[in-house]
Design a protein around this motif. Structure first.
Motif, mmCIF file in Angstrom:
data_model
loop_
_atom_site.group_PDB
_atom_site.id
_atom_site.type_symbol
_atom_site.label_atom_id
_atom_site.label_comp_id
_atom_site.label_asym_id
_atom_site.label_seq_id
_atom_site.Cartn_x
_atom_site.Cartn_y
_atom_site.Cartn_z
ATOM 1 N N ALA A 330 0.822 -1.214 0.000
ATOM 2 C CA ALA A 330 0.000 0.000 0.000
ATOM 3 C C ALA A 330 0.860 1.269 0.000
ATOM 4 O O ALA A 330 0.337 2.371 -0.035
ATOM 5 C CB ALA A 330 -0.925 0.000 1.212
ATOM 6 N N ASP A 331 2.178 1.101 0.032
ATOM 7 C CA ASP A 331 3.124 2.221 0.111
ATOM 8 C C ASP A 331 3.617 2.575 -1.291
ATOM 9 O O ASP A 331 4.242 1.750 -1.961
ATOM 10 C CB ASP A 331 4.302 1.819 1.005
ATOM 11 N N PRO A 332 3.362 3.788 -1.765
ATOM 12 C CA PRO A 332 3.830 4.182 -3.104
ATOM 13 C C PRO A 332 5.344 4.355 -3.187
ATOM 14 O O PRO A 332 5.898 4.515 -4.276
ATOM 15 C CB PRO A 332 3.113 5.508 -3.361
ATOM 16 N N ASP A 333 6.043 4.322 -2.045
ATOM 17 C CA ASP A 333 7.501 4.375 -1.991
ATOM 18 C C ASP A 333 8.055 5.630 -2.670
ATOM 19 O O ASP A 333 8.941 5.564 -3.526
ATOM 20 C CB ASP A 333 8.098 3.115 -2.643
ATOM 21 N N GLU A 334 7.554 6.777 -2.253
ATOM 22 C CA GLU A 334 7.969 8.044 -2.851
ATOM 23 C C GLU A 334 8.988 8.802 -2.003
ATOM 24 O O GLU A 334 9.488 9.844 -2.418
ATOM 25 C CB GLU A 334 6.732 8.932 -3.072
ATOM 26 N N LEU A 335 9.295 8.287 -0.796
ATOM 27 C CA LEU A 335 10.169 9.024 0.107
ATOM 28 C C LEU A 335 11.644 8.710 -0.081
ATOM 29 O O LEU A 335 12.500 9.522 0.256
ATOM 30 C CB LEU A 335 9.761 8.740 1.562
ATOM 31 N N ARG A 336 11.948 7.537 -0.619
ATOM 32 C CA ARG A 336 13.350 7.167 -0.790
ATOM 33 C C ARG A 336 13.908 7.733 -2.091
ATOM 34 O O ARG A 336 13.217 7.775 -3.114
ATOM 35 C CB ARG A 336 13.505 5.645 -0.758
#
Length: 430
Positions: A330-336
């Protein structure tokens, strides 16, 4: 003085003398890990010994990721693994990766519900540790637990069925993604809240010691406690390290430091990001290893597990690794940072093992392809099995909630007491 690739047993030092002593290992280039602070690299050299109040002392060992590299350079004829071991490692790692990739497909097709946390990229840690264990040894996991269960021997069809919420799952569909459990394989559960599993693992290790020392049983069982970097700032972690060291419990604390606690960078949330240093604070070895290389992890795991089995107490191992997907599906993984993700993609642990096996002529490309084909078929079968399996009966809902195997609230006739119109009458007698 030159350092060897194996741990040295030196005389214990006091805190002050340890601080003044020079490190045994020579300075190497800074770590290639984006999340690491540059450290002096030591090859299983003694880092520091702590003797609190002069009451007891312990030789503290730290290892850098270069320990296995050093061994590999010595002789191509003295390999770290045999062909059989190499194939077992490759099969287990490929199984973990392929299984998780299939989970992503099934999740987006609506076959799985809730949060699903995948293990892609971290396979070297699970395989490097768990494939050294005996069936009687215990594993305690986190919410990212599918691959730990697979490595311990839980059949893929049971894990997949559990993810589908089906009655044929390893928890009969009542555990789901984050709560894999198998009494048969001594997988003592995945735990959704961070830090929950560490006291359970410590208790399992205490059970092993109690069997051996009180009941005089021939028991050398070891427990592995897996958890992430975010857990290492929680109270249970410190309490259990203290208790395990105090009682010399047969446990290995395995930190899967993937550098991110959901969306929080490890460097931003921890005053000292070098987690392995917390081991010496409690009088146990603290070890840092490259968690993207299964052979390096395996070498460290061998010593840590052997120490525990010999009754020499616990070890804290920090495996610096990286997850290739977001925190959950459910995490779009936009922070890394995309550059960070690209860097670790080039260090894929499965690709690295495949290269090692082929270059050292332990197996051919065709043999590895045959393993991949077998695993792909196994996972396809697991999906079919899970999809066709029945959902749990409604009467199962309250089972295993209380000690009563039928579950509180189910009458002798097997029906829910709450369905009886007189249920609210005389509840004190129920």
């Amino acid at each position: 003085m030159a350092c060897s690739a194996t741990a040295k047993i030196l005389q214990p030092l006091s805190i002050r003398s340890a601080e003044k002593s020079e490190s045994c290992g020579k300075m190497l280039s800074p770590s290639s890990f984006l999340g690491s602070t540059p450290l002096p690299k030591k090859l299983f050299s003694v880092n520091k010994t702590i003797s609190p109040l002069a009451r007891r002392s312990a030789t503290i060992v730290a290892v850098s990721s270069d320990v296995v590299k050093e061994k590999k350079l010595k002789s191509t004829q003295n390999l770290l693994i045999t062909k059989e071991e190499g194939l077992v490692l490759y099969e287990d790692m490929y199984l973990g990766r392929a299984f998780e990739d299939m989970c992503a497909q099934m999740y987006y097709r609506g076959k799985m519900f809730g949060f699903v946390h995948l293990y892609n990229g971290q396979e070297a840690v699970s395989t490097g540790f768990i494939k050294l264990l005996k069936k009687e040894d215990c594993v305690v996991s986190t919410y990212r637990d599918h691959v730990h269960a697979l490595s311990k021997g839980v059949p893929a069809r049971q894990v997949m069925s559990e993810l589908f919420g089906k009655n044929t799952g390893c928890c009969r569909g009542q555990g789901g993604s984050m709560h894999m459990f198998s009494k048969e394989h001594n997988v003592l559960g995945g735990f959704a809240f961070i830090g929950e599993g560490i006291p359970v693992a410590t208790g399992a290790a205490f059970t092993s010691k109690y069997k051996r020392e009180v009941f005089k049983e021939d028991c050398d069982e070891v427990t592995l406690a897996f958890f992430g970097d975010g857990t290492c700032n929680n109270g249970q972690f410190f309490e259990c390290l203290n208790m395990a060291a105090l009682w010399k419990l047969p446990i290995v604390f395995v930190v899967e430091n993937n550098l991110w606690a959901i969306g929080m960078s490890h460097l931003r949330s921890t005053s000292d990001p070098q987690i392995w240093k917390k081991g010496p604070a409690f009088g146990m070895p603290g070890v840092h290893v490259d968690g993207m290389d299964v052979l390096k992890v395996r070498e460290v795991a061998k010593e840590a597990v052997s120490r525990a089995r010999r009754g020499e107490g616990p070890t804290l191992v920090e495996c610096e690794t990286y997850r290739f997907r977001g925190h959950s599906l459910a995490d779009p993984d936009e922070l890394r940072d995309p550059a960070e993700k690209a860097h670790y993609a080039t260090r894929d642990p499965i690709t690295a093992l495949k290269k090692y096996v082929i270059e050292n002529k332990l197996a051919s490309e065709a043999e590895l392809k045959a393993i991949e084909k077998k695993i792909d078929e196994e996972i396809e079968e697991a999906v079919e099995f899970a999809d066709e399996s029945p959902v749990p009966e409604r009467s199962q809902l309250l089972e295993n909630v209380f000690a009563d195997p039928k579950g509180f609230g189910i009458g002798p006739d097997g029906k829910y007491r709450c369905e009886d119109p007189k249920f609210t009458q005389g509840t004190a007698q129920v």
